[in-house]
Design a protein around this motif. Structure first.
Motif, mmCIF file in Angstrom:
data_model
loop_
_atom_site.group_PDB
_atom_site.id
_atom_site.type_symbol
_atom_site.label_atom_id
_atom_site.label_comp_id
_atom_site.label_asym_id
_atom_site.label_seq_id
_atom_site.Cartn_x
_atom_site.Cartn_y
_atom_site.Cartn_z
ATOM 1 N N HIS A 107 -43.327 -19.725 -31.518
ATOM 2 C CA HIS A 107 -43.615 -19.913 -32.945
ATOM 3 C C HIS A 107 -43.931 -18.574 -33.594
ATOM 4 O O HIS A 107 -44.783 -17.838 -33.095
ATOM 5 C CB HIS A 107 -44.808 -20.848 -33.117
ATOM 6 N N HIS B 192 -41.672 -31.333 -30.593
ATOM 7 C CA HIS B 192 -42.712 -31.213 -29.580
ATOM 8 C C HIS B 192 -43.119 -32.603 -29.092
ATOM 9 O O HIS B 192 -43.198 -33.543 -29.873
ATOM 10 C CB HIS B 192 -43.964 -30.553 -30.169
ATOM 11 N N HIS C 52 -38.783 -21.598 -27.372
ATOM 12 C CA HIS C 52 -40.040 -22.247 -27.748
ATOM 13 C C HIS C 52 -41.110 -21.198 -28.015
ATOM 14 O O HIS C 52 -42.016 -20.979 -27.210
ATOM 15 C CB HIS C 52 -40.475 -23.226 -26.643
ATOM 16 N N ASP D 85 -44.475 -19.923 -26.096
ATOM 17 C CA ASP D 85 -45.154 -20.698 -27.141
ATOM 18 C C ASP D 85 -45.798 -19.819 -28.218
ATOM 19 O O ASP D 85 -45.163 -19.528 -29.227
ATOM 20 C CB ASP D 85 -46.187 -21.633 -26.494
ATOM 21 N N HIS E 54 -41.928 -28.959 -24.636
ATOM 22 C CA HIS E 54 -42.904 -29.486 -23.659
ATOM 23 C C HIS E 54 -42.299 -30.718 -22.943
ATOM 24 O O HIS E 54 -41.378 -30.569 -22.191
ATOM 25 C CB HIS E 54 -44.254 -29.841 -24.287
HETATM 26 ZN ZN LIG Z 1 -44.970 -25.061 -29.361
#
Ligand SMILES: [Zn+2]
Length: 353
Positions: A31, A209, A29, A291, A232
């Motif tokens: 980006h 997500h 996870h 993240d 999440h």
């Molecule tokens: Zn994310």
């Protein structure tokens, strides 16, 4: 060293520091655009003559303001606007996987890549640049990678379908599946059933997500979108029945402690990470990642560190997060087994107090 101040500093503790530094990590996870170092953004802005409004590398990312997801996404768009050509894509991917990955013990990352965040960059060029950068990072550090193509849920279901059609038409071995990101409140999951069915029919992995809920969205993701894992998903623990099902089916939840605490998804922004503790206590399959690390003032090591401090987790629980992530990857069986062996060997070398 990260080159920036952590948004969530922790007390000095050499035992925890040694543990989290040595811990092998598997990243599901993270980006690509959220991993770009501020100095790189400033460099690329200069190269393409993009005005950053007087912002410098020191104040480009104002993590405290990202409690407002909209503000975070506006800055993310600025980062996307300076990553344009093959060299830029190679550079940000390479830096993300080396200084932002392998240097933190990340052995493998399924990079979340959002084509809508790269306005004006053709999909094929985006993949060419990212794959070239990732290959070089793999050669230089041994980090493995795959790609997860992210749909912007704030746009239409028809646009999502067109993106999936493009993924299928320009099929690359490195592209393992699709994801769904941007603000859930502006794009509930049921609008993307058609795009996800198309991806499923083409054999692509599916994640999405779900940061703000409600818990019923978890059922939509599993039953209507065919997701095999969730990014999440903290609100799942509000519904004991859905939680029990996810425990039973070993559905992985890819949690990101620091960014979710700032965004108020996993707790109340007080650094207690109560939701993650509840998920672990319920027996859910939880993985830990970072993240958008520099944007939220964290890195792959620090997200484990904050959990060690807040929840008292030691080598066994932190190692279990990584083993859960191995299980949750979209690697084929033999590659997954090879990764598990690398993780187990690294875990055996983790210092114990
Ligand atoms: Zn994310």
């Amino acid at each position: 060293m990260t080159g920036f101040a952590y948004s969530t500093p922790t007390p000095a503790d050499p035992v925890i520091d040694a543990l989290v530094a040595a811990l092998p990590k598997v990243s599901l996870h993270c980006h690509l655009l959220g991993t770009v170092a501020p100095a790189t953004v400033v460099d690329l802005a200069r190269k393409h003559r993009v005005d950053l409004g007087g912002r410098t590398a020191d104040d480009l990312y104002d993590h405290d303001s990202y409690e407002d997801l909209g503000e975070f996404l506006r800055v993310l768009d600025v980062v996307g606007s300076v990553v344009r050509d093959l060299d830029d894509l190679h550079r940000v991917t390479y830096e993300s996987l080396t200084a932002g990955g392998a240097a933190h013990g990340v052995l493998y990352r399924e990079i979340q890549l959002s084509p809508p965040g790269h306005e004006g960059v053709p999909y094929s060029r985006l993949l060419d640049g990212v794959i070239a950068g990732a290959r070089d990072a793999e050669t230089d550090t041994g980090i493995g990678f795959g790609l997860v193509i992210g749909i912007n849920r704030e746009r239409s279901g028809a646009e999502a379908r067109r993106l999936v059609e493009q993924v299928i038409a320009d099929r690359r071995d490195e592209v393992l599946g699709i994801g769904l990101d941007y603000a859930e409140v502006n794009g509930p999951p049921h609008g993307f059933v058609e795009a996800y069915r198309l991806a499923g029919d083409a054999g692509l992995g599916r994640t999405a997500h779900s940061e703000s809920g409600p818990p019923a969205h978890v059922l939509t993701l599993l039953d209507d979108l065919g997701c095999s894992r969730i990014d999440h998903g903290y609100h799942v623990v509000d519904d004991p029945e859905i939680t029990a099902r996810c425990v039973e089916e070993r559905i992985p939840f890819n949690c990101t402690p620091v960014s979710s605490d700032i965004g108020r998804y996993s707790g109340s922004g007080d650094g207690t990470h109560e939701r993650i503790r509840e998920m672990v206590d319920a027996g859910l399959c939880v993985t830990i990642d970072s993240d958008d690390p520099p944007m939220f003032g964290t890195d792959p090591t620090h997200d484990f560190r904050v959990l060690a401090h807040a929840l008292g987790y030691g080598a066994e629980q932190l190692g279990a997060f990584t083993l859960n992530a191995v299980e949750a990857t979209w690697l084929d069986a033999s590659d997954k087994q090879a990764l598990r062996q690398r993780v187990e060997a690294a875990l055996a070398a983790v210092p114990t107090p």
